[in-house]
Design an enzyme around this catalytic site. Sequence first.
Site, short mmCIF file in Angstrom:
data_model
loop_
_atom_site.label_atom_id
_atom_site.label_comp_id
_atom_site.label_asym_id
_atom_site.label_seq_id
_atom_site.Cartn_x
_atom_site.Cartn_y
_atom_site.Cartn_z
N GLU A 228 -5.82 3.48 2.92
CA GLU A 228 -5.91 4.56 3.54
C GLU A 228 -4.87 3.99 5.02
O GLU A 228 -6.39 2.81 5.72
CB GLU A 228 -6.79 6.07 3.12
N HIS B 226 -3.44 9.63 -4.70
CA HIS B 226 -4.27 10.37 -6.05
C HIS B 226 -5.13 11.64 -5.99
O HIS B 226 -4.59 12.18 -4.82
CB HIS B 226 -5.62 8.76 -4.69
#
Length: 248
Positions: free
Chosen positions: A116, A40
Site C-alpha cells: 500500500e 485484500h
Amino acid sequence: MATCILSNEPSINSMVAIASDTECQAEIPHDVSEIVVVRHGETTWNASGRIQGQLESELNEVGWKQAVAIAERLGKERKPTAVYSSDLKRAKDTAEMIAKECHFHDQVIVVPELKERHVGSLQGLFWSEIQEKEPEAYLAFFSPQNDIEIPGGGESFNQLCERSIVALQEIASKHKGERVTVVTHGGVLRAIYMAMTQEPSAGKVLNASINVLHLSDKKCVFKTWSDVSHLNEVGFLQRGFNGDSLQN
C-alpha cells in the site's frame, strides 16, 4: 506505457462486472498476460475507518469470509500459473487462501513494490480526524498535484503509480499467454487504474474485489473492474477505498 482501453463488453460496468463462463475459459493470446488483481479482504481498520497505509492490520471475521469467497470463485476458473502478493500480512493472508483453493502448491511470491501507499503522518489515524490533526498531510493527500509527497515520510501519487505499474509490468513480462493472480491494496489498485487509463477517478475500490486486466506490450484492457459478485452472501463495505469516498 501500453495504450489502455476499457472493455465495452456488456458484462462490464463501473461498479460490478460478472464475466461469463465462456469469457473465463477463453484462450489467452500468446502475447497477453491475464492478471487477476485482487484487493485484500476487509480488516479491522477498514471497518473502523482507520488509515492503514503501510502499517499492519489483520483481516477481521468478514475479511476472512471474503478471502474464502474470492478463493472459491477463482478456484472454479482457470488455474493461475503464479500467485503474487504484497508483503503486508492482510494481502498475504488473502493470497494464501486463494492459492490453497486453486490447489497451487508453489509458494505465494511476495513483491514488496505491491504494498500500500505510504501516507506519512496520516497512518494510524482515523479518516474523520486527519483534517484537524494533520492538515498539511491532509492537503498533500488530496492535492490535485500528483508529485507532492505526504509529510511524515509518505509517497507522492506519482511515486506510487510508478512502482505499482513497474511491478505489474514485470509480472506480465514473465507470464505471456498465462493467467496470474496478484493480491494488493486499494491505493495500489486506484493508482494502476488511473495511471493506465488516464481517468480522473477509479470509482469505488472495494475490499475483496476482483479486477481482470489483459496486459501486452502494446495495450492493456480492463476486462472487469471492482467485481464483487462473489460477495453477495458475505457482504462488503459500500464506501470502498476511504480516500475515494472522501474525495467524492
